[in-house]
Scaffold this motif. Structure first.
Motif, short mmCIF file in Angstrom:
data_model
loop_
_atom_site.label_atom_id
_atom_site.label_comp_id
_atom_site.label_asym_id
_atom_site.label_seq_id
_atom_site.Cartn_x
_atom_site.Cartn_y
_atom_site.Cartn_z
N ASP A 52 0.82 -1.21 0.00
CA ASP A 52 0.00 0.00 0.00
C ASP A 52 0.85 1.26 0.00
O ASP A 52 0.56 2.23 -0.71
CB ASP A 52 -0.93 -0.01 1.21
CG ASP A 52 -1.97 -1.12 1.13
OD1 ASP A 52 -2.17 -1.65 0.02
OD2 ASP A 52 -2.56 -1.45 2.18
N LEU A 53 1.92 1.27 0.78
CA LEU A 53 2.78 2.46 0.87
C LEU A 53 3.51 2.70 -0.45
O LEU A 53 3.67 3.86 -0.87
CB LEU A 53 3.78 2.29 2.01
CG LEU A 53 3.19 2.36 3.42
CD1 LEU A 53 4.26 2.09 4.47
CD2 LEU A 53 2.54 3.71 3.68
N TYR A 54 3.95 1.65 -1.11
CA TYR A 54 4.60 1.84 -2.41
C TYR A 54 3.62 2.39 -3.44
O TYR A 54 3.97 3.25 -4.25
CB TYR A 54 5.20 0.52 -2.90
CG TYR A 54 6.59 0.25 -2.36
CD1 TYR A 54 7.63 1.15 -2.57
CD2 TYR A 54 6.87 -0.91 -1.63
CE1 TYR A 54 8.91 0.89 -2.09
CE2 TYR A 54 8.13 -1.17 -1.13
CZ TYR A 54 9.15 -0.25 -1.37
OH TYR A 54 10.41 -0.49 -0.88
N TYR A 55 2.37 1.89 -3.41
CA TYR A 55 1.36 2.46 -4.30
C TYR A 55 1.18 3.96 -4.04
O TYR A 55 1.14 4.78 -4.97
CB TYR A 55 0.02 1.74 -4.10
CG TYR A 55 -0.14 0.48 -4.90
CD1 TYR A 55 -0.18 0.52 -6.29
CD2 TYR A 55 -0.30 -0.75 -4.28
CE1 TYR A 55 -0.34 -0.64 -7.03
CE2 TYR A 55 -0.46 -1.91 -5.01
CZ TYR A 55 -0.47 -1.86 -6.38
OH TYR A 55 -0.62 -3.00 -7.12
N GLN A 56 1.05 4.33 -2.77
CA GLN A 56 0.79 5.73 -2.44
C GLN A 56 2.02 6.61 -2.69
O GLN A 56 1.88 7.76 -3.11
CB GLN A 56 0.34 5.83 -0.97
CG GLN A 56 -0.98 5.14 -0.70
CD GLN A 56 -1.47 5.34 0.71
OE1 GLN A 56 -0.97 6.21 1.43
NE2 GLN A 56 -2.45 4.54 1.14
#
Length: 642
Positions: free
Chosen positions: A471-475
């Motif tokens: 999720d953090l890499y997506y954001q």
């Protein structure tokens, strides 16, 4: 109405009492044929599988030889069809039973019981022989055989009907039993116990029927007696006592009953108020140690009651020790490692661990191995020695709080202040990233193709760290794109110094390029030059553009969920008592998990995470603020009800 705790305790008490009574009956069970002991041996005199009496041994004849001779004579006289007369004569001052002027038995001092004279015992034996012969003749008549056949058909009809009745109960009664007892998320299915009892009743019904039907016909009763006698024949002698197959079966059944009783008692102990508030690791440790102690003591008691001297097993223990030293060392190593794990508790049930290449949650710690459920929901059996011989990463040991490292690189020339702000923006707005300790961004160096940064975030849910990283890499990618920051890829610069090479390269590219697209028109030929290709997503309809599937936590409307939980058809909010203390306006954790799974179409893990999100959003809390949201018998209250 009986609450869940009372029903479970009642069920455990009933099971324990039933097991104890069964164990006592098994231990007190003795074969129908008396055991022979050194110095006093008896053998039965039998007609058509029915024991008449037992004879003792003489100086020159054993009891088995005397009984076998009498049985042969009786069988011959009955099969001959001649009239049979018995009489008692005195020979050498001892009463002797004769049948059709043939010697049958002599009553000796070895046959006489205390307080009975040889003459009286001889008359008693004569009466039993005569009644046995009369019954044997009667059973061989055609009328008796027809009556036995009719009785057998009637009994079989009744038993078949009873069998199908039990089969019907086996299909429908367990569900009713479950509704009465209740079933929590962590307990075993109580319907299995009912199903097992009904199956045992079916087996017992057929066993009793077979025993009864074989007693109606003489030849079947004779073969039944031979089969039972083979189980009662001595096969070895230990401590001046002989043991048969029947004795070994009784000991085996007693051990199985002991194991079931100990298992049920440990389950009852795990659910008792003494351990209910403890974590799963403490419960497993205490129950396993109690199980070892009770099983060891029970085995010693069973062997002593059945006449086996435990001290005489020292030789067997020595041989077993040699076997452990050579062939069973791995098994012993795993067993000792399991005890060390239970005592030192470096890992506990529910911990998220890394063992070599394995990553998963500890589900059970056994005496030989440990079960680990991976993130793919695959259960892997790991020998206990691996946890002591290899490096183990326990994410929950001491404190489940842990820090995650996420590396990211940006192109040279980027504004590092904007980079830091964009990365922090992606981390701060994620609900599973803890606000304290604060997320950090470190500038870790100059790479070959990028400026290298590292994001440090804290989480209290180690099993979901991989989803959190994704999720953090997506954001971060979306945040960097919004800020116009380029994420580089490996590249190299090529410098050419030949003046003729550029002209030759241009000519070669033109030759290799495909001809322009042409379309045919009736009025002539027009060349339509291809424009710059559009983006792939622009060429697709809006309904075909792939979108990321949202999780339950992202889809749920928090305000609507709270209103639904507190409204009609929601949670049962009431005043509850626990350990003589009253808690007002509260609900139970495992009931909330079931309600969320049913109404929100969530899995158990998603329901627990949803409840924890309500705790973090200050919507609900534990009545004593001692627990996070768990699927257990814990009380929670809405802040609105304070």
């Amino acid at each position: 109405m009986i609450n869940r705790r009372s029903r479970f305790q009642l069920k455990g008490v009933l099971i324990a009492l039933t097991g104890i009574i069964t164990l006592l009956l098994v231990l007190s069970a003795t074969p129908t044929q008396a055991h022979s002991t050194i110095g006093q041996t008896t053998a039965p005199v039998v007609i058509d599988g029915q024991v008449l009496f037992k004879v003792g041994e003489l100086e020159n004849f054993s009891a088995e030889e005397r009984a076998e001779q009498a049985n042969i004579i009786l069988s011959y006289e009955i099969k001959s069809g001649k009239p049979i007369q018995t009489k008692i004569v005195t020979k050498d001052k001892l009463p002797t039973i004769r049948i059709n002027d043939s010697h049958l038995l002599t009553v000796t001092e070895g046959d006489v019981r205390s307080g009975v004279e040889p003459a009286e015992l001889a008359k008693d034996w004569q009466q039993k022989i005569e009644s046995g012969i009369e019954r044997a003749k009667q059973e061989r008549t055609l009328a008796h055989q027809n009556q036995a056949l009719i009785t057998s058909l009637g009994v079989l009809t009744f038993v078949i009907a009873a069998h199908f009745g039990l089969w019907w109960l086996c299909r429908h009664l367990p569900s009713q039993w479950v509704r009465w007892l209740g079933r929590s998320s962590t307990s075993h299915d109580p319907g299995k116990i009912v199903r097992l009892v009904l199956v045992c009743l079916q087996l017992g019904l057929w066993g009793t029927t077979i025993f009864y039907l074989t007693g109606l016909f003489p030849w079947l009763r004779h073969w039944r007696y031979l089969l039972i006698s083979s189980f009662q024949s001595p096969i070895f002698i230990q401590n001046e006592r002989d043991y048969s197959i029947w004795d070994l079966l009784v000991i085996a059944l007693a051990i199985i009953t002991l194991w079931l009783i100990v298992r049920w008692l440990t389950q009852l102990l795990k659910k008792s108020p003494l351990l209910q508030d403890a974590d799963r690791g403490v419960q497993e440790t205490v129950t396993v140690l109690v199980q070892y102690v009770l099983t060891g003591l029970g085995l010693i008691i069973i062997l002593q009651v059945r006449g086996l001297d435990v001290s005489s097993l020292a030789i067997f223990a020595s041989v077993l020790g040699v076997g452990i030293g050579f062939g069973l060392q791995n098994l012993a190593n795993n067993f000792v490692s399991g005890l060390v794990i239970l005592l030192e508790r470096p890992i506990r049930v529910g911990d998220f661990v890394n063992v070599g290449d394995l990553v998963g949650t500890v589900e059970r710690i056994g005496s030989r191995s440990t079960e680990i459920r991976t993130l793919d929901q695959v259960t892997i059996i790991v020998p206990n020695s691996h946890f002591l011989e290899k490096e183990v990463v326990n994410w929950n040991h001491g404190d489940p709080l842990s820090r995650l490292h996420l590396s990211v690189g940006v192109a040279y020339g980027s504004n590092i202040k904007k980079v830091r702000a964009a990365i922090l923006e992606a981390a701060i707005h994620h609900p599973e990233v803890l606000g304290h300790p604060h997320p950090q961004v470190l500038f870790i160096g100059f790479g070959d193709n990028s400026l290298d940064f590292e994001l440090l975030v804290w989480t209290c849910d180690p099993p979901h760290q991989f989803k959190l990283k994704s999720d953090l890499y997506y954001q971060m990618e979306a945040s960097l794109r919004r800020c116009g920051i380029e994420i580089p890829f490996p590249q190299r610069d090529l410098n050419l110094r030949s003046p003729q090479l550029e002209e030759a390269l241009t000519t070669w590219i033109k030759q290799q390029s495909p001809p322009p697209k042409q379309l045919y028109y009736p009025d002539g030929i027009s060349i339509i030059k291809s424009s710059e290709p559009a983006d792939e997503e622009e060429l697709l309809p809006d309904d075909l553009i792939p979108t990321e599937q949202k999780t339950l936590l992202e889809r749920v409307n928090l305000d609507a969920l709270i209103k639904q939980m507190r409204g009609e058809g929601g949670l049962e909010i009431a005043d509850r008592k626990y350990r003589l203390k009253l808690y007002r306006n509260c609900f139970v954790g495992f009931e909330a998990v079931k309600w969320l799974m049913k109404t929100q179409k969530a899995t158990q893990a998603e329901a627990i995470r949803l409840g924890q999100m309500l705790v973090e959003q200050k919507v609900i809390h534990h009545v004593e603020d001692q627990h996070s949201f768990k699927d257990g018998y814990l009380f929670y209250r809405f802040y609105l009800d304070e």
